[in-house]
Write a protein that holds these residues in place. Structure first.
Motif, mmCIF file in Angstrom:
data_model
loop_
_atom_site.group_PDB
_atom_site.id
_atom_site.type_symbol
_atom_site.label_atom_id
_atom_site.label_comp_id
_atom_site.label_asym_id
_atom_site.label_seq_id
_atom_site.Cartn_x
_atom_site.Cartn_y
_atom_site.Cartn_z
ATOM 1 N N ASP A 67 0.919 -1.174 -0.012
ATOM 2 C CA ASP A 67 -0.135 -0.130 -0.073
ATOM 3 C C ASP A 67 0.846 1.181 0.132
ATOM 4 O O ASP A 67 1.925 1.285 0.699
ATOM 5 C CB ASP A 67 -0.992 0.016 1.178
ATOM 6 C CG ASP A 67 -2.037 -1.005 1.144
ATOM 7 O OD1 ASP A 67 -2.651 -1.361 0.150
ATOM 8 O OD2 ASP A 67 -2.411 -1.573 2.270
ATOM 9 N N ILE A 68 0.154 2.413 -0.711
ATOM 10 C CA ILE A 68 0.947 3.670 -0.478
ATOM 11 C C ILE A 68 0.378 4.563 0.436
ATOM 12 O O ILE A 68 -0.875 4.448 0.460
ATOM 13 C CB ILE A 68 0.799 4.371 -1.991
ATOM 14 C CG1 ILE A 68 1.168 3.243 -3.077
ATOM 15 C CG2 ILE A 68 1.586 5.672 -2.102
ATOM 16 C CD1 ILE A 68 3.008 2.908 -2.979
ATOM 17 N N GLU A 69 1.153 4.919 1.287
ATOM 18 C CA GLU A 69 0.489 5.965 2.445
ATOM 19 C C GLU A 69 0.942 7.428 1.775
ATOM 20 O O GLU A 69 2.024 7.550 1.600
ATOM 21 C CB GLU A 69 1.284 5.595 3.776
ATOM 22 C CG GLU A 69 0.751 6.593 4.690
ATOM 23 C CD GLU A 69 1.436 6.407 5.995
ATOM 24 O OE1 GLU A 69 1.259 6.954 7.035
ATOM 25 O OE2 GLU A 69 2.164 5.509 6.224
ATOM 26 N N TYR A 70 0.170 8.324 2.123
ATOM 27 C CA TYR A 70 0.343 9.786 1.656
ATOM 28 C C TYR A 70 0.139 10.362 2.989
ATOM 29 O O TYR A 70 -0.778 10.397 3.967
ATOM 30 C CB TYR A 70 -0.992 10.227 0.707
ATOM 31 C CG TYR A 70 -0.821 9.667 -0.517
ATOM 32 C CD1 TYR A 70 0.084 9.833 -1.593
ATOM 33 C CD2 TYR A 70 -1.553 8.565 -0.768
ATOM 34 C CE1 TYR A 70 0.128 9.387 -2.930
ATOM 35 C CE2 TYR A 70 -1.668 7.583 -2.111
ATOM 36 C CZ TYR A 70 -0.765 8.233 -2.941
ATOM 37 O OH TYR A 70 -0.670 7.562 -4.144
ATOM 38 N N ARG A 71 1.152 11.441 3.040
ATOM 39 C CA ARG A 71 1.403 12.318 4.452
ATOM 40 C C ARG A 71 1.282 13.620 4.052
ATOM 41 O O ARG A 71 2.006 13.779 3.070
ATOM 42 C CB ARG A 71 2.443 11.694 5.035
ATOM 43 C CG ARG A 71 2.590 10.224 5.904
ATOM 44 C CD ARG A 71 3.811 9.910 6.540
ATOM 45 N NE ARG A 71 4.110 8.498 6.536
ATOM 46 C CZ ARG A 71 5.106 8.080 7.045
ATOM 47 N NH1 ARG A 71 5.972 8.631 7.449
ATOM 48 N NH2 ARG A 71 5.209 6.678 7.116
ATOM 49 N N HIS A 72 0.697 14.441 4.894
ATOM 50 C CA HIS A 72 0.636 15.947 4.638
ATOM 51 C C HIS A 72 1.860 16.448 5.528
ATOM 52 O O HIS A 72 1.785 16.265 6.784
ATOM 53 C CB HIS A 72 -0.596 16.316 4.968
ATOM 54 C CG HIS A 72 -1.733 16.090 4.030
ATOM 55 N ND1 HIS A 72 -3.205 16.101 4.322
ATOM 56 C CD2 HIS A 72 -1.653 15.382 3.054
ATOM 57 C CE1 HIS A 72 -3.816 15.770 3.486
ATOM 58 N NE2 HIS A 72 -3.204 15.085 2.670
ATOM 59 N N ASP A 73 2.613 17.403 4.960
ATOM 60 C CA ASP A 73 3.487 18.028 5.796
ATOM 61 C C ASP A 73 4.459 17.231 6.565
ATOM 62 O O ASP A 73 4.861 17.539 7.736
ATOM 63 C CB ASP A 73 2.824 19.156 6.528
ATOM 64 C CG ASP A 73 2.167 20.033 5.697
ATOM 65 O OD1 ASP A 73 2.629 20.501 4.405
ATOM 66 O OD2 ASP A 73 0.839 20.544 6.073
ATOM 67 N N ALA A 86 4.422 10.558 -0.578
ATOM 68 C CA ALA A 86 3.874 9.437 -0.713
ATOM 69 C C ALA A 86 5.052 8.217 -0.183
ATOM 70 O O ALA A 86 6.426 8.239 -0.607
ATOM 71 C CB ALA A 86 3.722 8.827 -2.256
ATOM 72 N N PHE A 87 4.618 7.412 0.473
ATOM 73 C CA PHE A 87 5.509 6.350 1.116
ATOM 74 C C PHE A 87 4.933 4.812 0.885
ATOM 75 O O PHE A 87 3.911 4.608 0.984
ATOM 76 C CB PHE A 87 5.804 6.435 2.538
ATOM 77 C CG PHE A 87 6.179 7.639 3.137
ATOM 78 C CD1 PHE A 87 7.457 7.848 3.524
ATOM 79 C CD2 PHE A 87 5.562 8.851 3.355
ATOM 80 C CE1 PHE A 87 8.213 8.769 3.871
ATOM 81 C CE2 PHE A 87 6.184 10.147 3.756
ATOM 82 C CZ PHE A 87 7.306 9.997 4.127
ATOM 83 N N SER A 88 5.997 4.067 0.738
ATOM 84 C CA SER A 88 5.874 2.683 0.619
ATOM 85 C C SER A 88 6.730 2.150 1.744
ATOM 86 O O SER A 88 7.883 2.244 1.483
ATOM 87 C CB SER A 88 6.547 2.132 -0.858
ATOM 88 O OG SER A 88 6.284 0.772 -0.838
#
Length: 130
Positions: free
Chosen positions: A2-8, A45-47
């Protein structure tokens, strides 16, 4: 995975420089901290724990914001990650008070940005350093 999206998120130069080397072929290390400390927002974006995508939202301190440095690790391209980064950047810019969101891009990216709602505009560019 899964790809995780993080703000700032708090991003270290090491992770951003590794992404830059992979995505842009740039091996010249940069200090991103002054940029990140003054922007309106950024989305990563993080894997797992690996940074695989990034977009910066710069601004003029008022109503204009600017998409900069959209990039995704080539091993993860074609999965809609860049589109999601820009969509989240659009939302953050709007939520933080921007009325206009600008983007400059190379001609081969016209279709990408048009699909994301960016209208054609005239713009200019001058290189100040080599």
């Amino acid at each position: 995975m899964d790809i995780e999206y993080r703000h700032d998120p708090n991003l270290e130069n090491k992770a951003l420089n590794a992404l830059w080397t992979t995505a842009w072929g740039s091996s010249k290390p940069r200090d991103f901290q002054p940029i990140l400390s003054k922007n309106l927002a950024h989305v990563a974006a993080f894997s797992g724990s690996t940074l695989i995508g990034f977009v910066n939202v710069a601004w003029d301190g008022g109503i204009h914001a600017f998409i900069l440095d959209t990039c995704v690790d080539p091993a993860f391209r074609g999965r809609g990650i860049a589109s999601e980064l820009v969509e989240q950047a659009k939302m953050l810019a709007r939520d933080r008070g921007a009325e206009w969101l600008h983007v400059d891009f190379e001609p081969h990216l016209t279709g990408f940005y048009r699909k994301l709602g960016f209208a054609p505009t005239e713009a200019g560019l001058i290189r100040l350093r080599d």
